[in-house]
Design an enzyme around this catalytic site. Structure first.
Site, short mmCIF file in Angstrom:
data_model
loop_
_atom_site.label_atom_id
_atom_site.label_comp_id
_atom_site.label_asym_id
_atom_site.label_seq_id
_atom_site.Cartn_x
_atom_site.Cartn_y
_atom_site.Cartn_z
N MET A 93 30.26 78.33 -21.51
CA MET A 93 29.32 77.79 -20.53
C MET A 93 29.84 77.91 -19.09
O MET A 93 29.83 76.95 -18.32
CB MET A 93 29.01 76.33 -20.87
CG MET A 93 28.46 76.12 -22.26
SD MET A 93 26.98 77.13 -22.61
CE MET A 93 25.79 76.32 -21.55
N LEU A 96 30.56 84.08 -14.93
CA LEU A 96 31.74 84.85 -14.57
C LEU A 96 31.45 85.71 -13.34
O LEU A 96 30.33 86.19 -13.14
CB LEU A 96 32.16 85.74 -15.74
CG LEU A 96 32.64 84.95 -16.97
CD1 LEU A 96 32.60 85.81 -18.20
CD2 LEU A 96 34.04 84.40 -16.73
N ASN A 110 27.89 89.21 -25.08
CA ASN A 110 27.36 87.84 -25.01
C ASN A 110 26.17 87.75 -25.95
O ASN A 110 25.49 88.74 -26.21
CB ASN A 110 26.92 87.52 -23.58
CG ASN A 110 26.38 86.10 -23.45
OD1 ASN A 110 27.07 85.14 -23.77
ND2 ASN A 110 25.14 85.96 -23.00
N HIS A 112 22.55 85.51 -26.56
CA HIS A 112 21.61 84.62 -25.88
C HIS A 112 20.45 84.32 -26.82
O HIS A 112 19.96 85.23 -27.51
CB HIS A 112 21.09 85.27 -24.60
CG HIS A 112 20.15 84.39 -23.84
ND1 HIS A 112 20.57 83.30 -23.13
CD2 HIS A 112 18.79 84.44 -23.69
CE1 HIS A 112 19.53 82.71 -22.57
NE2 HIS A 112 18.43 83.38 -22.90
N ASP A 148 22.67 86.74 -18.13
CA ASP A 148 21.90 87.20 -19.29
C ASP A 148 21.31 88.58 -19.06
O ASP A 148 20.17 88.87 -19.46
CB ASP A 148 20.80 86.19 -19.65
CG ASP A 148 21.37 84.83 -20.05
OD1 ASP A 148 22.47 84.80 -20.64
OD2 ASP A 148 20.73 83.81 -19.75
N ALA A 176 19.64 82.88 -37.10
CA ALA A 176 19.57 84.33 -36.82
C ALA A 176 20.78 84.79 -36.02
O ALA A 176 21.31 85.88 -36.26
CB ALA A 176 18.27 84.65 -36.08
N GLU A 177 21.22 83.98 -35.06
CA GLU A 177 22.39 84.33 -34.26
C GLU A 177 23.61 84.55 -35.16
O GLU A 177 24.41 85.46 -34.93
CB GLU A 177 22.71 83.21 -33.26
CG GLU A 177 21.70 83.06 -32.15
CD GLU A 177 22.08 81.94 -31.20
OE1 GLU A 177 23.28 81.83 -30.87
OE2 GLU A 177 21.20 81.15 -30.82
#
Length: 222
Positions: A93, A96, A110, A112, A148, A176-177
């Site tokens: 969290m 960058l 990453n 999302h 993102d 699902a992730e």
């Protein structure tokens, strides 16, 4: 370089996606191994998950540094000392800087909880429900300086069902992730996909040339 790509994971919390990567990497044929897990928040569950799996961990508090750049220098140093070749955000969290992103360009993933480029940022599931969308999902992408943003490696589609609350929808997307992230890391670590400009090149094996799939839905309790 080892036969398996050495992976570092950045977390800030419970680490459920981290656990999915840990479980996937146990398979002898998996092309990546987890070498280091770093949290910017000490004592979180994700660090305990990594320690239980025998993975090296570090807690590097961003509050201990006078600037974002100094914090990121410490991250970069720890990752390089551990021989990390690929980097994964898993519930990290912190935004960058462009400097850090450039150091890990096209080696940094990453995940999302939406079908990017739709619904970037926070309050994802609430915004999906308020929009009336009938399909949502999750996306693994290469990191860019913009939030993102970046070339999309793989996506999973998840239906929005009548009566969904944010919590129920979030749980379905999270399931699902947990399938998608290990799949996407496999594609990158094995070299099946790569970045060409700002797009992905290569054909993910077993997916008919498409990086979109729909996982089976878990049971939904009342």
């Amino acid at each position: 370089m080892s036969a398996k790509k050495r992976v570092g994971v950045l977390i800030s919390g419970r680490g459920s996606n981290l656990q999915a990567l840990i479980d996937a990497a146990k398979a002898p044929e998996y092309p990546a191994e987890l070498g280091l897990v770093i949290s910017n928040v000490p004592g979180v569950q994700g660090l305990a998950r990594a320690e239980a799996a025998g993975i090296s961990t570090r807690a590097i508090k961003h509050q201990d540094f006078p600037s974002r750049e100094r914090f990121e220098d410490a991250l970069d140093e720890a990752l390089n000392q551990a021989g990390v070749e690929l980097l994964c955000n898993a519930g990290f969290m912190r935004l960058l800087t462009e400097s850090f992103v450039s150091r890990w360009l096209n080696r940094h993933l990453n995940i999302h909880p939406s079908l990017l480029p739709a619904f970037k940022g926070l309050d994802t599931h609430g915004r999906v429900l308020r929009s009336g969308a009938q399909i949502t999902g999750c996306t693994v992408h290469f990191v860019r300086a913009a939030m993102d943003d970046g070339p999309i490696v793989a996506q999973a589609a998840v239906p929005v069902l009548p009566g969904d609350t944010e919590e129920v929808l979030a749980g379905r997307v999270l399931a699902a992730e947990h399938r998608l992230y290990p799949h996407a890391l496999r594609l990158v670590a094995s070299g099946q996909v790569a970045v060409d400009g700002e797009r992905i090149s290569g054909t993910p094996a077993g997916m008919g040339g498409s990086a979109l799939f729909s996982p089976p839905l878990p049971a939904i309790s009342d």
